[in-house]
Scaffold this motif. Sequence first.
Motif, mmCIF file in Angstrom:
data_model
loop_
_atom_site.group_PDB
_atom_site.id
_atom_site.type_symbol
_atom_site.label_atom_id
_atom_site.label_comp_id
_atom_site.label_asym_id
_atom_site.label_seq_id
_atom_site.Cartn_x
_atom_site.Cartn_y
_atom_site.Cartn_z
ATOM 1 N N CYS A 167 -19.467 -46.089 60.517
ATOM 2 C CA CYS A 167 -20.182 -47.352 60.295
ATOM 3 C C CYS A 167 -19.235 -48.553 60.386
ATOM 4 O O CYS A 167 -19.665 -49.654 60.690
ATOM 5 C CB CYS A 167 -20.853 -47.345 58.920
ATOM 6 N N CYS A 204 -21.235 -51.544 62.026
ATOM 7 C CA CYS A 204 -22.541 -51.956 61.499
ATOM 8 C C CYS A 204 -22.339 -53.150 60.565
ATOM 9 O O CYS A 204 -21.590 -53.043 59.580
ATOM 10 C CB CYS A 204 -23.176 -50.808 60.714
ATOM 11 N N CYS A 222 -29.104 -47.251 62.888
ATOM 12 C CA CYS A 222 -28.315 -46.729 61.774
ATOM 13 C C CYS A 222 -27.688 -45.401 62.173
ATOM 14 O O CYS A 222 -28.384 -44.513 62.681
ATOM 15 C CB CYS A 222 -29.206 -46.548 60.541
ATOM 16 N N CYS A 242 -23.751 -51.393 52.268
ATOM 17 C CA CYS A 242 -24.585 -50.201 52.421
ATOM 18 C C CYS A 242 -24.157 -49.090 51.457
ATOM 19 O O CYS A 242 -22.988 -48.691 51.432
ATOM 20 C CB CYS A 242 -24.487 -49.696 53.861
HETATM 21 FE FE1 SF4 Z 1 -25.065 -49.275 58.732
HETATM 22 FE FE2 SF4 Z 1 -26.534 -47.060 58.620
HETATM 23 FE FE3 SF4 Z 1 -23.911 -46.931 58.345
HETATM 24 FE FE4 SF4 Z 1 -25.388 -47.962 56.412
HETATM 25 S S1 SF4 Z 1 -25.403 -45.849 57.106
HETATM 26 S S2 SF4 Z 1 -23.508 -48.808 57.203
HETATM 27 S S3 SF4 Z 1 -26.929 -48.997 57.624
HETATM 28 S S4 SF4 Z 1 -25.005 -47.575 60.156
#
Ligand code: SF4
Length: 341
Positions: free
Chosen positions: A309, A296, A326, A302
């Motif tokens: 992620c 991500c 997400c 985040c």
């Molecule tokens: Fe990305 Fe969601 Fe993981 Fe945050 S929780 S890093 S937005 S995938």
Amino acid sequence: MRTPLASSPTDNPDGPPLILDQVSVSFNTSKGPARAVNDVSLTLAQGEILGLVGESGSGKSTLAFTVMGLLPDGARVDSGQIRVMGKDLYHLDPEVLRDFRWKGISMVFQSAMNALNPVLTVQDHIFDTLRSHDPNITDEKARQRMLELLDLVKIDARRARSFPHELSGGMKQRVVLAIAMVFNPPVLLMDEPTTALDVVVQRSILNQVREIQAERKMAILFISHDFSLVRSLAHRVAIMYAGRIVEITASLGKSDAHHPYTEGLMRAIPELSEDEVTISGIPGNPPDLLHLPTGCPFHPRCPVAFDRCRTEVPPMLQVQGNLVACHQYSRSGEESDHGLE
Ligand code: SF4
């Protein structure tokens, strides 16, 4: 996997006015390719205003220029498909595309100052645009159309012979809007159209956009970094981060955000309480497009990132009416580093 710019077998003019399907765009730089738009899919319905929001450098403007077929040298569409009024844009004959641009789809550019030629009057701009696509139009018809357009954007007809430097910022932006409306396109892209204007002028232009859009049932992609502005105008909002769409929502209240980046953008909207203004930004900076994070792209910023992620790009999921990219919403036993509930 879809081949770059694959052509689809049929044109469907009755489908949504604008369809982007897995569009990716890169820039060649001296340090290597930079991926500015990454696997973007969006659909814009007739009569809909879709807001596109994100920080500077998130790829919003590049996406608009891609849709218009106006990418600068050094940029290329790597993959995906763009259909406007059923036409596969990147497989149109260049002459047909040239004609289709402005008639099928047009754009209001970011800076009215730069969009207008300082040595041309308002009427010269409109006549030039009309004649570039309709060389045989009579002077009388061109004049008539110009007057209709000035009336549409509420500019006094006496301003037709004014040069850009004789107009206020708001008037210049209205002229740019009039030029974009010359051929009544069914799809309009607006890239930060009111950014340089004060709030009162901004509001008046946006009211006008709303009126024109409702009357003509146009589909508008409205690009802005200003979430509160977009919320007041759009039917749905797509949120873009590091070239990707991370959330699409039709519920525009603060509590309706599901992606941590969208939540951060919402928190950055000033809250007025009795005696203070509360505002909190998103910590960190947008990523370097030459070195996008794995997994991500938002994970370094985040607050609820977890292991997955950092390695897997999150798929788009349905979450309470929104589309959200997400991993939080497809977790399978992993624990958040930050105690996510
Ligand atoms: Fe990305 Fe969601 Fe993981 Fe945050 S929780 S890093 S937005 S995938």
